[in-house]
Design a protein around this motif. Structure first.
Motif, PDB file in Angstrom:
ATOM      1  N   HIS A 325      -1.829   3.868  -8.993  1.00  0.00           N
ATOM      2  CA  HIS A 325      -2.758   2.740  -9.027  1.00  0.00           C
ATOM      3  C   HIS A 325      -2.022   1.419  -9.135  1.00  0.00           C
ATOM      4  O   HIS A 325      -2.335   0.462  -8.410  1.00  0.00           O
ATOM      5  CB  HIS A 325      -3.739   2.903 -10.199  1.00  0.00           C
ATOM      6  N   GLN A 326      -1.040   1.333 -10.010  1.00  0.00           N
ATOM      7  CA  GLN A 326      -0.293   0.091 -10.155  1.00  0.00           C
ATOM      8  C   GLN A 326       0.531  -0.214  -8.913  1.00  0.00           C
ATOM      9  O   GLN A 326       0.623  -1.363  -8.474  1.00  0.00           O
ATOM     10  CB  GLN A 326       0.620   0.161 -11.382  1.00  0.00           C
ATOM     11  N   SER A 328      -0.128   0.738  -5.859  1.00  0.00           N
ATOM     12  CA  SER A 328      -1.020   0.419  -4.744  1.00  0.00           C
ATOM     13  C   SER A 328      -1.440  -1.043  -4.737  1.00  0.00           C
ATOM     14  O   SER A 328      -1.747  -1.608  -3.685  1.00  0.00           O
ATOM     15  CB  SER A 328      -2.266   1.311  -4.791  1.00  0.00           C
ATOM     16  N   ALA A 329      -1.450  -1.657  -5.912  1.00  0.00           N
ATOM     17  CA  ALA A 329      -1.848  -3.062  -6.001  1.00  0.00           C
ATOM     18  C   ALA A 329      -0.825  -3.991  -5.365  1.00  0.00           C
ATOM     19  O   ALA A 329      -1.127  -5.162  -5.111  1.00  0.00           O
ATOM     20  CB  ALA A 329      -2.066  -3.446  -7.466  1.00  0.00           C
ATOM     21  N   ARG A 336      -0.627   2.718   1.362  1.00  0.00           N
ATOM     22  CA  ARG A 336      -1.045   3.607   0.268  1.00  0.00           C
ATOM     23  C   ARG A 336      -0.922   5.097   0.612  1.00  0.00           C
ATOM     24  O   ARG A 336      -0.473   5.889  -0.226  1.00  0.00           O
ATOM     25  CB  ARG A 336      -2.475   3.287  -0.164  1.00  0.00           C
ATOM     26  N   THR A 445     -10.073   8.878  -5.614  1.00  0.00           N
ATOM     27  CA  THR A 445      -9.518   9.630  -6.743  1.00  0.00           C
ATOM     28  C   THR A 445     -10.430   9.613  -7.961  1.00  0.00           C
ATOM     29  O   THR A 445     -10.229  10.388  -8.890  1.00  0.00           O
ATOM     30  CB  THR A 445      -8.145   9.067  -7.144  1.00  0.00           C
ATOM     31  N   ALA A 446     -11.429   8.738  -7.978  1.00  0.00           N
ATOM     32  CA  ALA A 446     -12.319   8.672  -9.141  1.00  0.00           C
ATOM     33  C   ALA A 446     -13.100   9.971  -9.308  1.00  0.00           C
ATOM     34  O   ALA A 446     -13.374  10.402 -10.432  1.00  0.00           O
ATOM     35  CB  ALA A 446     -13.272   7.488  -9.004  1.00  0.00           C
ATOM     36  N   ILE A 582      -1.795  10.341  -9.531  1.00  0.00           N
ATOM     37  CA  ILE A 582      -2.744   9.603  -8.680  1.00  0.00           C
ATOM     38  C   ILE A 582      -4.061   9.291  -9.387  1.00  0.00           C
ATOM     39  O   ILE A 582      -4.884   8.559  -8.837  1.00  0.00           O
ATOM     40  CB  ILE A 582      -3.039  10.361  -7.366  1.00  0.00           C
ATOM     41  N   THR A 583      -4.274   9.830 -10.585  1.00  0.00           N
ATOM     42  CA  THR A 583      -5.550   9.612 -11.264  1.00  0.00           C
ATOM     43  C   THR A 583      -5.427   8.824 -12.556  1.00  0.00           C
ATOM     44  O   THR A 583      -6.371   8.134 -12.952  1.00  0.00           O
ATOM     45  CB  THR A 583      -6.241  10.952 -11.589  1.00  0.00           C
ATOM     46  N   ILE A 585      -4.393   5.935 -15.013  1.00  0.00           N
ATOM     47  CA  ILE A 585      -3.996   4.527 -15.011  1.00  0.00           C
ATOM     48  C   ILE A 585      -3.191   4.297 -16.274  1.00  0.00           C
ATOM     49  O   ILE A 585      -3.717   4.313 -17.385  1.00  0.00           O
ATOM     50  CB  ILE A 585      -5.236   3.611 -14.973  1.00  0.00           C
TER      51      ILE A 585
END
Length: 586
Positions: A325-326, A328-329, A336, A445-446, A582-583, A585
């Motif tokens: 997540h970090q 990907s920003a 991605r 991924t949520a 990947i899930t 944070i």
């Protein structure tokens, strides 16, 4: 006489040989550089090293001849041997670095001068070399339709960026946008050297995907002639600072004399470098040398966020910590999928490298497997990686991946694995679980577990495999059934357990034991029987309760003796690591 000499390989893995070659080279004020192969010239029935030279890929290095034998034609014979060796390994062109004073000698032996610096010259012989690359570039350079809306920076109207993109970040995109706005056409040359965290194939694909919307930007193939390890002749230089400047000078000379003219380019763009001293020095030399060749240099200030540059090194650091997540920003959406595939490959490598493991291949031994080892497993992972990229890229073409597409990619991946391993099944189970999860992650991924269930329930039941036979015989769940439950144990137990101990020294060992203590591992059932499978669970639970590396080593010895391999548990460890990356944070 010429015939009294012979050429022999000098294996540098033997310390006495390495020391001998180092001493021999030092007598000619040279230094031993990284080579894959080294050959020496000797008198027949004598062990005195009279001349020597090495190969690194298609680059000849570390050539030296005894001072009292330089009229004997040994250089020619040695070079012929090294060229023949390189040709036999598939290289159609061969390069060498030497001192400027040796120019005439090597020209007489058929080498062409490509570039020179005060302390080194780069030469080449053979076909499919720089001339072929220039032809390729010229085929792209003409015609380039002008774009009337841009404010051209120079009369040349064509710009170039040489970019590694390891991986392609928002910082790279910013540089490209700034450059493209100042020229009629911009060429991006992807660094071909394949020693980065992301492969050349991935970096080239990222660049092309990430710039496809820019009409005046073309991404072209890289070569050995732009920021390549082939242009770093450290073997005959005394100081590393000298070596760095020589490398950069040769690289920039090649660009100015061959690459830029082939593309009709008159502007080179580069990002500013506030921290890395080597890159900053490269930029300084670029400003100094290229304008002398009529090429304008434009340095673009780096993109920053909260006072920090947006860099590929930051993205890599985040990925190494398993933080999708970090990371990907800091990258375009097109990058991605490559990050996700990289994390899948990372998870398989982390599992493989976990040492010691009971009954499994690791850095120390092959466990209960007689048909595979660590090197083969690593080859298998490399073979699977491009297909992880394909699966992760499904998100760009469909909101919900079709099972038929997944099966087709999976079959190609399986064939690639078998080709890499000589038919040995190293990762078939991991390919299914990892591939399914990557595809499910493209849907978001949520709700990853729900996505896995939805996809898995579209797969037809398998028949005739070891896993399905064991599941039917013993009444346990096989690979597909576990997936259809959304890897319930993984999400409910293994994943939170790993996350809770992630910072510990032996977190991977302990998570593996946790999995072994609770999973009905079809690989164990296939190799042994139900009582043995239950015994493995008990042993794993006890080892986790009273953990020590010595106990793992003892378990490994017993598992090897009894032919026990918890391969399914190993697959679930890799999947746990991937899903966590990947899930969660951080």
């Amino acid at each position: 006489m010429y015939t009294e000499f012979e050429i022999r390989q000098v294996p540098l893995t033997l310390q006495r040989n390495r020391q001998r070659v180092e001493q021999f080279l030092s007598e000619s004020q040279l230094r031993l550089d990284d080579v894959d192969y080294y050959a020496g010239v000797f008198r027949v029935d004598d062990d005195e090293l009279l001349a020597g030279g090495g190969l690194k890929g298609n680059v000849i290095k570390c050539i030296a001849v005894s001072s009292n034998l330089r009229e004997e034609g040994l250089s020619s014979r040695l070079l012929s041997h090294l060229i023949s060796r390189a040709n036999s390994e598939g290289h159609q062109s061969v390069k060498l670095f030497t001192k400027p004073s040796n120019l005439a000698l090597f020209q007489s032996l058929g080498f062409r001068l490509l570039a020179e610096a005060p302390q080194a010259i780069l030469m080449e012989t053979g076909t499919a070399g720089l001339q072929a690359y220039e032809r390729y570039l010229r085929s792209l350079a003409s015609p380039v339709p002008p774009i009337q809306s841009v404010a051209v920076l120079s009369q040349q109207h064509v710009g170039v960026i040489v970019m590694n993109a390891n991986p392609f970040s928002l910082g790279h995109r910013f540089l490209i946008e700034q450059a493209a706005a100042q020229v009629s056409h911009l060429f991006i040359i992807c660094v071909r050297e394949d020693c980065s965290a992301f492969s050349y194939a991935d970096r080239l694909a990222m660049l092309r995907a990430g710039t496809s919307d820019l009409p005046n930007v073309s991404v072209v193939e890289g070569s050995d002639y732009a920021i390549s390890a082939a242009t770093f002749p450290t073997y005959f230089l005394k100081q590393l600072s000298d070596a760095s400047d020589t490398q950069m000078t040769l690289d920039l000379t090649l660009f100015a004399r061959h690459i830029a003219p082939a593309l009709n380019a008159g502007v080179r763009f580069v990002g500013s470098e506030p921290t890395d001293a080597l890159t900053r020095r490269y930029n300084e030399l670029m400003h100094e040398l290229l304008p002398r060749q009529g090429i304008q240099v434009v340095e673009v200030a780096r993109m920053e966020r909260e006072g920090c540059p947006v860099s590929a090194s930051t993205v890599r650091s985040l990925l190494e910590g398993g933080a999708l997540h970090q990371a990907s920003a800091l990258v375009p959406a097109t990058t991605r999928p490559f990050l996700m595939a990289q994390l899948a490959t990372r998870a398989l490598r982390l599992e493989l490298a976990t040492t010691p493991k009971p009954g499994l291949v690791d850095r120390h031994d092959s466990g209960a497997h007689r048909d595979m080892d660590y090197t083969m497993m690593e080859r298998s992972i490399v073979a699977l990686h491009p297909y992880f990229v394909q699966l992760a890229n499904l998100e760009l073409v469909a909101s919900s991946p079709m099972v038929s597409s997944l099966q087709a990619i999976g079959l190609e991946a399986e064939n690639s694995m078998f080709a890499a391993t000589g038919g040995v099944n190293t990762h078939k189970g991991a390919l299914f679980s990892m591939g399914l999860t990557i595809a499910a992650a493209t849907m978001g991924t949520a709700n990853l577990q729900s996505n896995i269930i939805a996809l898995a329930n579209q797969f037809p039941a398998a028949h005739g495999t070891h896993g399905t036979d064991v599941a039917t015989r013993y009444g346990i769940k096989g690979a597909l059934a576990n997936a259809q439950e959304g890897y319930r144990q993984l999400f409910a137990d293994w994943l939170p357990y790993y996350h809770s101990i992630r910072g510990e020294e032996h977190a991977l060992h302990k998570t593996l034991l946790r999995i072994m203590a609770t999973l009905d591992d079809t690989n164990i059932y296939h190799r042994t029987d139900r009582p043995t499978a239950q015994w493995v669970k008990q042993q794993a639970a006890e080892a986790l309760k009273d953990f020590s590396v010595a106990r793992l080593q003892s378990m490994n010895a017993e598992f090897v003796r009894r032919n026990i391999s918890p391969g399914g548990s190993a697959d679930m460890l890799a999947l746990t690591l991937f899903i966590e990356s990947i899930t969660v944070i951080n």
